[in-house]
Design a protein around this motif. Structure first.
Motif, PDB file in Angstrom:
ATOM      1  N   HIS A 265       0.817  -1.215   0.000  1.00  0.00           N
ATOM      2  CA  HIS A 265       0.000   0.000   0.000  1.00  0.00           C
ATOM      3  C   HIS A 265       0.849   1.264   0.000  1.00  0.00           C
ATOM      4  N   PHE A 266       1.999   1.223   0.670  1.00  0.00           N
ATOM      5  CA  PHE A 266       2.843   2.416   0.722  1.00  0.00           C
ATOM      6  C   PHE A 266       3.370   2.753  -0.672  1.00  0.00           C
ATOM      7  N   GLY A 267       3.658   1.738  -1.479  1.00  0.00           N
ATOM      8  CA  GLY A 267       4.094   1.991  -2.849  1.00  0.00           C
ATOM      9  C   GLY A 267       3.008   2.685  -3.649  1.00  0.00           C
ATOM     10  N   VAL A 268       1.751   2.288  -3.424  1.00  0.00           N
ATOM     11  CA  VAL A 268       0.626   2.957  -4.086  1.00  0.00           C
ATOM     12  C   VAL A 268       0.568   4.425  -3.657  1.00  0.00           C
ATOM     13  N   ALA A 269       0.721   4.659  -2.347  1.00  0.00           N
ATOM     14  CA  ALA A 269       0.657   6.032  -1.833  1.00  0.00           C
ATOM     15  C   ALA A 269       1.757   6.901  -2.431  1.00  0.00           C
ATOM     16  N   LEU A 270       2.966   6.357  -2.529  1.00  0.00           N
ATOM     17  CA  LEU A 270       4.076   7.137  -3.086  1.00  0.00           C
ATOM     18  C   LEU A 270       3.855   7.441  -4.565  1.00  0.00           C
ATOM     19  N   SER A 271       3.221   6.517  -5.286  1.00  0.00           N
ATOM     20  CA  SER A 271       2.978   6.749  -6.707  1.00  0.00           C
ATOM     21  C   SER A 271       1.968   7.865  -6.940  1.00  0.00           C
ATOM     22  N   LEU A 272       1.192   8.214  -5.895  1.00  0.00           N
ATOM     23  CA  LEU A 272       0.144   9.236  -6.021  1.00  0.00           C
ATOM     24  C   LEU A 272       0.358  10.423  -5.099  1.00  0.00           C
ATOM     25  N   ILE A 273       1.492  10.482  -4.411  1.00  0.00           N
ATOM     26  CA  ILE A 273       1.684  11.478  -3.362  1.00  0.00           C
ATOM     27  C   ILE A 273       1.691  12.903  -3.900  1.00  0.00           C
ATOM     28  N   SER A 274       1.901  13.071  -5.212  1.00  0.00           N
ATOM     29  CA  SER A 274       1.963  14.418  -5.782  1.00  0.00           C
ATOM     30  C   SER A 274       0.629  15.143  -5.731  1.00  0.00           C
ATOM     31  N   VAL A 275      -0.465  14.475  -5.391  1.00  0.00           N
ATOM     32  CA  VAL A 275      -1.746  15.176  -5.267  1.00  0.00           C
ATOM     33  C   VAL A 275      -1.888  15.853  -3.911  1.00  0.00           C
ATOM     34  N   LEU A 276      -0.921  15.646  -3.009  1.00  0.00           N
ATOM     35  CA  LEU A 276      -0.898  16.342  -1.720  1.00  0.00           C
ATOM     36  C   LEU A 276       0.112  17.483  -1.780  1.00  0.00           C
ATOM     37  N   PRO A 277      -0.113  18.558  -1.030  1.00  0.00           N
ATOM     38  CA  PRO A 277       0.892  19.621  -0.955  1.00  0.00           C
ATOM     39  C   PRO A 277       2.168  19.078  -0.330  1.00  0.00           C
ATOM     40  N   PRO A 278       3.330  19.547  -0.777  1.00  0.00           N
ATOM     41  CA  PRO A 278       4.591  19.001  -0.264  1.00  0.00           C
ATOM     42  C   PRO A 278       4.768  19.147   1.238  1.00  0.00           C
ATOM     43  N   ASP A 279       4.296  20.265   1.813  1.00  0.00           N
ATOM     44  CA  ASP A 279       4.445  20.435   3.264  1.00  0.00           C
ATOM     45  C   ASP A 279       3.613  19.404   4.023  1.00  0.00           C
ATOM     46  N   GLU A 280       2.407  19.153   3.543  1.00  0.00           N
ATOM     47  CA  GLU A 280       1.564  18.154   4.193  1.00  0.00           C
ATOM     48  C   GLU A 280       2.173  16.765   4.032  1.00  0.00           C
ATOM     49  N   ALA A 281       2.683  16.487   2.847  1.00  0.00           N
ATOM     50  CA  ALA A 281       3.309  15.183   2.609  1.00  0.00           C
ATOM     51  C   ALA A 281       4.477  14.968   3.567  1.00  0.00           C
ATOM     52  N   ALA A 282       5.284  16.001   3.766  1.00  0.00           N
ATOM     53  CA  ALA A 282       6.427  15.881   4.680  1.00  0.00           C
ATOM     54  C   ALA A 282       5.958  15.606   6.104  1.00  0.00           C
ATOM     55  N   GLY A 283       4.898  16.291   6.542  1.00  0.00           N
ATOM     56  CA  GLY A 283       4.377  16.078   7.887  1.00  0.00           C
ATOM     57  C   GLY A 283       3.840  14.670   8.077  1.00  0.00           C
ATOM     58  N   LEU A 284       3.142  14.164   7.071  1.00  0.00           N
ATOM     59  CA  LEU A 284       2.611  12.800   7.145  1.00  0.00           C
ATOM     60  C   LEU A 284       3.740  11.770   7.175  1.00  0.00           C
ATOM     61  N   LEU A 285       4.781  12.015   6.397  1.00  0.00           N
ATOM     62  CA  LEU A 285       5.913  11.096   6.393  1.00  0.00           C
ATOM     63  C   LEU A 285       6.668  11.137   7.719  1.00  0.00           C
ATOM     64  N   ASP A 286       6.677  12.301   8.374  1.00  0.00           N
ATOM     65  CA  ASP A 286       7.252  12.377   9.725  1.00  0.00           C
ATOM     66  C   ASP A 286       6.503  11.451  10.678  1.00  0.00           C
ATOM     67  N   ARG A 287       5.183  11.455  10.580  1.00  0.00           N
ATOM     68  CA  ARG A 287       4.380  10.546  11.410  1.00  0.00           C
ATOM     69  C   ARG A 287       4.724   9.093  11.108  1.00  0.00           C
ATOM     70  N   ARG A 288       4.920   8.784   9.837  1.00  0.00           N
ATOM     71  CA  ARG A 288       5.274   7.412   9.458  1.00  0.00           C
ATOM     72  C   ARG A 288       6.631   7.032  10.052  1.00  0.00           C
ATOM     73  N   LEU A 289       7.561   7.965  10.042  1.00  0.00           N
ATOM     74  CA  LEU A 289       8.881   7.694  10.609  1.00  0.00           C
ATOM     75  C   LEU A 289       8.786   7.318  12.082  1.00  0.00           C
ATOM     76  N   ARG A 290       7.948   8.033  12.826  1.00  0.00           N
ATOM     77  CA  ARG A 290       7.801   7.731  14.255  1.00  0.00           C
ATOM     78  C   ARG A 290       7.190   6.340  14.449  1.00  0.00           C
ATOM     79  N   ALA A 291       6.193   6.019  13.628  1.00  0.00           N
ATOM     80  CA  ALA A 291       5.559   4.700  13.730  1.00  0.00           C
ATOM     81  C   ALA A 291       6.547   3.598  13.358  1.00  0.00           C
TER      82      ALA A 291
END
Length: 217
Positions: free
Chosen positions: A106-132
């Motif tokens: 599923h993460f590969g799917v998300a990365l293939s479509l991540i450009s529909v999110l603003p870059p700042d939001e994408a970075a914040g979400l990926l920070d959450r993933r890093l903690r998890a």
């Protein structure tokens, strides 16, 4: 080439593997699966376990051997692996060990479509993933070290070691990706897209998701 199997659920392979050590009833199989943390690699529940056993019995890979009663509990059917089931288990396992398989995480799917999110939001979400990821890595590493310290052979920990290696590699990748997203020049074109402009060049179908224009609310 991947073979079309009569029962293709990975849980079926685990059931065959456990039954190859001794006949068991479904309740005992479920207990063994939980005790060995197979839920880290195989998704299952009580209902799916019983369904898979019935499927294996239908195609002749397992067979009813006995019926037992423990105390006041209902009767339980004990299943044993058949010779055909043992051959299926070994051939299936050989295929999975030797031949890389294209998977669709599923993460590969998300990365293939991540450009529909603003870059700042994408970075914040990926920070959450890093903690998890960091939390899960620490949990598995501690469990592996405890099991090894208790005398569990490495061969029974290989799947956990593999899972740990995958998580650590993902953590490193996501860390680099977040660092890149926080470099203004690196995300300039992406940010301009969210300011109402088009991409400077339309990417090819193989390069990712392409857009003409997009309106954001």
């Amino acid at each position: 080439m991947e073979k079309q199997r009569k029962v293709s659920n990975p849980l079926a392979l685990a059931v065959l593997a456990f039954l190859s050590t001794a006949p068991m009833h479904p309740y005992e199989l479920g207990k063994r699966l939980r005790e060995t943390d197979k839920d880290r690699s195989i998704r299952y529940n009580h209902g799916s376990l019983y369904m898979v056993i019935k499927q294996l019995a239908k195609v002749g890979f397992v067979a009813e051997q006995d019926t037992v009663r423990d105390g006041g509990r209902p009767e339980r059917t004990v299943y044993a692996i058949t010779d055909e089931g043992r051959d299926e288990m070994r051939n299936w396992l050989r295929e999975l060990v030797a031949e890389p398989r294209r998977e669709y995480p599923h993460f590969g799917v998300a990365l293939s479509l991540i450009s529909v999110l603003p870059p700042d939001e994408a970075a914040g979400l990926l920070d959450r993933r890093l903690r998890a990821l960091a939390s899960e890595i620490e949990e598995i590493r501690s469990a592996v070290e405890a099991a090894a310290g208790a005398g569990v052979s490495w061969v029974f920990l290989a799947d956990d070691e593999y899972h740990l290696a995958i998580l650590e590699a993902e953590h490193q990748f996501v860390s680099r990706l977040v660092d890149s997203l926080r470099q203004p020049d690196h995300v300039r074109e992406w940010r301009e897209f969210f300011e109402g402009r088009t991409w400077p060049a339309r990417p090819s179908p193989k390069a990712g998701l392409s857009f003409h224009r997009c309106t954001h609310g």
